[in-house]
Structure formats: C-alpha cells, structure tokens
Scaffold this active site. Sequence first.
Site, mmCIF file in Angstrom:
data_model
loop_
_atom_site.group_PDB
_atom_site.id
_atom_site.type_symbol
_atom_site.label_atom_id
_atom_site.label_comp_id
_atom_site.label_asym_id
_atom_site.label_seq_id
_atom_site.Cartn_x
_atom_site.Cartn_y
_atom_site.Cartn_z
ATOM 1 N N GLU A 17 0.855 -1.193 0.000
ATOM 2 C CA GLU A 17 0.000 0.000 0.000
ATOM 3 C C GLU A 17 0.888 1.239 0.000
ATOM 4 O OE1 GLU A 17 -3.495 0.052 2.553
ATOM 5 O OE2 GLU A 17 -2.893 2.028 3.274
ATOM 6 N N THR A 48 -3.848 4.782 -1.561
ATOM 7 C CA THR A 48 -4.874 5.296 -0.644
ATOM 8 C C THR A 48 -5.550 6.537 -1.227
ATOM 9 O OG1 THR A 48 -3.366 6.715 0.579
ATOM 10 C CG2 THR A 48 -3.619 4.451 1.387
ATOM 11 N N TYR A 49 -6.672 6.856 -0.588
ATOM 12 C CA TYR A 49 -7.520 7.972 -0.999
ATOM 13 C C TYR A 49 -7.507 8.966 0.148
ATOM 14 C CZ TYR A 49 -11.769 9.694 -3.407
ATOM 15 O OH TYR A 49 -12.702 10.406 -4.116
ATOM 16 N N ALA A 51 -8.297 11.781 2.892
ATOM 17 C CA ALA A 51 -9.536 11.988 3.635
ATOM 18 C C ALA A 51 -10.486 12.895 2.852
ATOM 19 C CB ALA A 51 -9.216 12.609 4.988
ATOM 20 N N HIS A 77 -8.056 3.015 -3.638
ATOM 21 C CA HIS A 77 -8.955 3.123 -2.479
ATOM 22 C C HIS A 77 -9.988 4.201 -2.804
ATOM 23 C CE1 HIS A 77 -5.869 1.461 0.666
ATOM 24 N NE2 HIS A 77 -5.651 0.940 -0.519
ATOM 25 N N LYS A 167 -21.292 -6.603 5.242
ATOM 26 C CA LYS A 167 -20.551 -5.905 4.167
ATOM 27 C C LYS A 167 -20.092 -6.922 3.114
ATOM 28 C CE LYS A 167 -16.561 -3.792 5.383
ATOM 29 N NZ LYS A 167 -15.711 -2.700 5.879
ATOM 30 N N GLN A 178 -6.957 -4.063 9.034
ATOM 31 C CA GLN A 178 -6.265 -2.959 9.687
ATOM 32 C C GLN A 178 -4.946 -3.496 10.248
ATOM 33 O OE1 GLN A 178 -5.377 -0.049 10.024
ATOM 34 N NE2 GLN A 178 -7.236 0.912 10.839
ATOM 35 N N GLN A 214 6.005 8.290 15.212
ATOM 36 C CA GLN A 214 4.980 8.012 14.209
ATOM 37 C C GLN A 214 4.047 6.899 14.689
ATOM 38 O OE1 GLN A 214 6.403 5.101 11.916
ATOM 39 N NE2 GLN A 214 5.254 5.465 10.035
HETATM 40 C C1 LIG Z 1 -6.951 -1.654 4.669
HETATM 41 C C2 LIG Z 1 -7.485 -0.282 4.998
HETATM 42 C C3 LIG Z 1 -7.316 0.742 4.064
HETATM 43 C C4 LIG Z 1 -7.811 2.034 4.339
HETATM 44 N N1 LIG Z 1 -7.622 3.032 3.396
HETATM 45 C C5 LIG Z 1 -8.126 4.271 3.626
HETATM 46 C C6 LIG Z 1 -7.994 5.310 2.642
HETATM 47 O O1 LIG Z 1 -7.381 5.113 1.586
HETATM 48 N N2 LIG Z 1 -8.534 6.527 2.913
HETATM 49 C C7 LIG Z 1 -9.205 6.784 4.084
HETATM 50 O O2 LIG Z 1 -9.699 7.921 4.265
HETATM 51 N N3 LIG Z 1 -9.355 5.818 5.034
HETATM 52 C C8 LIG Z 1 -8.843 4.575 4.837
HETATM 53 N N4 LIG Z 1 -8.995 3.581 5.784
HETATM 54 C C9 LIG Z 1 -9.648 3.922 7.070
HETATM 55 C C10 LIG Z 1 -11.199 3.775 7.021
HETATM 56 O O3 LIG Z 1 -11.741 4.712 6.100
HETATM 57 C C11 LIG Z 1 -11.722 4.037 8.442
HETATM 58 O O4 LIG Z 1 -11.299 3.011 9.304
HETATM 59 C C12 LIG Z 1 -13.223 4.268 8.552
HETATM 60 O O5 LIG Z 1 -13.504 4.798 9.859
HETATM 61 C C13 LIG Z 1 -14.087 3.025 8.401
HETATM 62 O O6 LIG Z 1 -14.179 2.648 7.093
HETATM 63 P P1 LIG Z 1 -14.834 1.209 6.719
HETATM 64 O O7 LIG Z 1 -14.874 1.148 5.254
HETATM 65 O O8 LIG Z 1 -14.158 0.139 7.445
HETATM 66 O O9 LIG Z 1 -16.324 1.459 7.318
HETATM 67 P P2 LIG Z 1 -17.556 0.504 7.609
HETATM 68 O O10 LIG Z 1 -17.341 -0.875 7.137
HETATM 69 O O11 LIG Z 1 -18.754 1.233 7.092
HETATM 70 O O12 LIG Z 1 -17.596 0.488 9.204
HETATM 71 C C14 LIG Z 1 -17.574 1.699 9.935
HETATM 72 C C15 LIG Z 1 -18.235 1.504 11.285
HETATM 73 O O13 LIG Z 1 -19.643 1.336 11.119
HETATM 74 C C16 LIG Z 1 -20.078 0.160 11.779
HETATM 75 N N5 LIG Z 1 -21.201 -0.372 10.992
HETATM 76 C C17 LIG Z 1 -21.166 -0.937 9.775
HETATM 77 N N6 LIG Z 1 -22.404 -1.300 9.391
HETATM 78 C C18 LIG Z 1 -23.248 -0.936 10.371
HETATM 79 C C19 LIG Z 1 -24.653 -1.027 10.558
HETATM 80 N N7 LIG Z 1 -25.453 -1.560 9.634
HETATM 81 N N8 LIG Z 1 -25.194 -0.550 11.719
HETATM 82 C C20 LIG Z 1 -24.395 0.022 12.678
HETATM 83 N N9 LIG Z 1 -23.058 0.137 12.551
HETATM 84 C C21 LIG Z 1 -22.474 -0.334 11.415
HETATM 85 C C22 LIG Z 1 -18.862 -0.749 11.798
HETATM 86 O O14 LIG Z 1 -18.965 -1.705 12.848
HETATM 87 C C23 LIG Z 1 -17.752 0.260 12.038
HETATM 88 O O15 LIG Z 1 -17.659 0.591 13.393
HETATM 89 C C24 LIG Z 1 -8.492 2.294 5.562
HETATM 90 C C25 LIG Z 1 -8.637 1.255 6.506
HETATM 91 C C26 LIG Z 1 -8.139 -0.010 6.231
HETATM 92 C C27 LIG Z 1 -8.294 -1.108 7.248
#
Ligand SMILES: Cc1cc2nc3c(=O)[nH]c(=O)nc-3n(C[C@H](O)[C@H](O)[C@H](O)COP(=O)(O)OP(=O)(O)OC[C@H]3O[C@@H](n4cnc5c(N)ncnc54)[C@H](O)[C@@H]3O)c2cc1C
Length: 288
Positions: A17, A48-49, A51, A77, A167, A178, A214
């Site tokens: 990544e 990555t994308y 924020a 992403h 999902k 993560q 960091q």
């Molecule tokens: C491998 C990886 C790559 C990443 N790359 C980036 C990137 O490029 N850019 C960036 O900005 N961020 C990135 N992130 C961070 C990510 O955007 C954050 O962790 C964000 O807060 C959650 O995104 P998600 O897609 O996991 O969300 P989701 O899968 O939507 O989950 C978010 C929260 O909502 C909860 N949830 C889901 N469905 C429901 C439901 N139906 N009812 C109630 N609660 C629910 C989940 O339990 C979780 O707590 C990355 C994270 C990882 C692990």
Amino acid sequence: MKISEIYLQKNPVISFEIFPPKSTTPLETIFSTLAELTKLHPDYISVTYGAGGSSRDRTKEIASRIKNQYGIETMAHLTCVGQSEAEIDQIVKELRQENIENVLALRGDPPADQLDFDFSTCDFQYAADLVKHIKSQGDICVGAAAYPEGHCNCTRLSDDLDHLKNKVDQGVDFLITQLYFDNRVFYNFMENARRIGIECPVAAGVLPVLNGKQIKRIISLCGASMPAKLLMMVDKYGDNNDDMEKAGIEYASNQVQDLLDNGVEGIHLYTMNKPQQITQILRNVGRA
Ligand SMILES: Cc1cc2nc3c(=O)[nH]c(=O)nc-3n(C[C@H](O)[C@H](O)[C@H](O)COP(=O)(O)OP(=O)(O)OC[C@H]3O[C@@H](n4cnc5c(N)ncnc54)[C@H](O)[C@@H]3O)c2cc1C
C-alpha cells in the site's frame, strides 16, 4: 486483472500500500518509490484515498501509472463519506477508463473538525452501501477493510464482525485487515470470521514500526493494541531513529515470517512509501 483472480492463482498474495504525496509536493516524488517497489514484484499495489476525497486525482493518476506504465496490478482506495452517488459513479467511471479493475470500498473517517459527524446524511452511510452500489454498476472487483481488534466506532467486537459479514454479503471479493502487531489477534479474528460464514480471502495488514513518534500517532488514530514486546522496543529505541528502524524491520520480518509459516492467503504491507525498508523485510523472509 481482478485481485479475486490473483487469489485463485496464488497463495499467498503479497501486496503493498502506498499513499499519494501531499498536494504541495510534486507528484513525481512517488515515482522513484514506485520504481523501487516494483522491483519486488508485488501481486498488486494499492493507492490510498486522501480523507474526504482530497487526493482523488492523484490516487487515480498513480494507480493508472502502476497499471499502465509499470505493468503491475493496482487497486484504488475510495471513500464515500461526504461524496454523492453521482460523484462516486464519476470516479468509478474514470478509474475504469484508466483500465483499473479493483477498488477498495471504504466509508472513511469523519471530517477532522466534526467528530460527531452524522454519516446518515450521506448518500452512502456505511462501506457496505458503497460495496453494494459499485457491484451493481458493473464488472469491478471490490475489496473492503476488516478490523481484527474491532473498529473504533463499534463498542462490541461481535457487532463489528456482524457488520463485516453484512458488508461481505453485499459483494466484497476480498478483505484487507487494519494493522495489528500480534499475529494471534489475526488468527483469532480469522477463526471468528470463518465461523460466521465470511469466506472471501483475507489479507493480513502489516505495518513496520520504523519511528517511535509516528507509531504513537498511528495507534492513537486506529486504536491497535501494542504487545509488551513492541512497547519495550519503542521505549528502548524510540529516540534513536536508526536503531528503531532496525528493530522495527526485525519485528515486522518476524511477523511476516510467522504469517507465511501459517499459510495465510494474503499479506498486505503498509509501506509508508519506504521501499528500502520493505525490501529488507522481504529479503529477511526470503521473498526478495
Ligand atoms: C486496509 C485499509 C485501508 C484504508 N484506506 C483508507 C484510505 O485510503 N482513505 C481513508 O480515508 N481511510 C482509509 N482507511 C480507514 C477507514 O476509512 C476508516 O477506518 C473508517 O472509519 C471506516 O471505514 P470502513 O470502510 O471500514 O467502514 P464501515 O465498514 O462502514 O464500518 C464503519 C463503522 O460502522 C459500523 N457499521 C457498519 N455497518 C453498520 C450497521 N449496519 N449498523 C451500525 N453500525 C455499522 C462498523 O462496525 C464500524 O464501526 C483504511 C482502513 C483499512 C483497514
């Protein structure tokens, strides 16, 4: 090629990544990093994308270069927080025009100044909604994020796992975890995920700890727990950059070696745009 197809052909799938340089830094700075990383022949490199879509064009341009210039598979992403359905459709269309076949579908974090941000006001509230939408739009491979220690917005691990299952059921082709620092966390997570019927391939996300300051910042953002061994290492070497880097490379190499020994399907290295250190880790485990 779709990453789902790579998983059918290879085990383990090893991916990197990278993140786009800040908008004030010339885009070209990433290309020397890429030139080094591509020598390691990863199965794909994800970009990555920023924020809230702040790196939208750079993410696309870098991913396009990885695929079309270096001939390495890539994944862009994409976060849906604050982005309308029309904007998401436009981005996916542009990615497809660049021959990019893989997207990591994410919700994203709340805007920095709005910790109580109401995601229900967005066209896509959760990543699951984004996955479902992208999948309904055409032939594209979709990855998603998984949290072995639970996502910080979710108070119960089992609820987070149920949300992950939902999902995946919307059409996720593979997951990337993560970062975490104790492989037992990953193995336990995998057992629970498989038990509730999550069957797609899962890549273990590994971040080499190369800098004491960091890592404290990263951990405060993502909430990963620090095993005692790592904590002691940061205490001992954290103030000396060279020693910290050596110790961090060794720690990550051991983590990767253990994952390989245990036959994981995928290893996703968070490179932090540091090709030399990634090269050393892969050399240490006989993969470079
Ligand atoms: C491998 C990886 C790559 C990443 N790359 C980036 C990137 O490029 N850019 C960036 O900005 N961020 C990135 N992130 C961070 C990510 O955007 C954050 O962790 C964000 O807060 C959650 O995104 P998600 O897609 O996991 O969300 P989701 O899968 O939507 O989950 C978010 C929260 O909502 C909860 N949830 C889901 N469905 C429901 C439901 N139906 N009812 C109630 N609660 C629910 C989940 O339990 C979780 O707590 C990355 C994270 C990882 C692990």
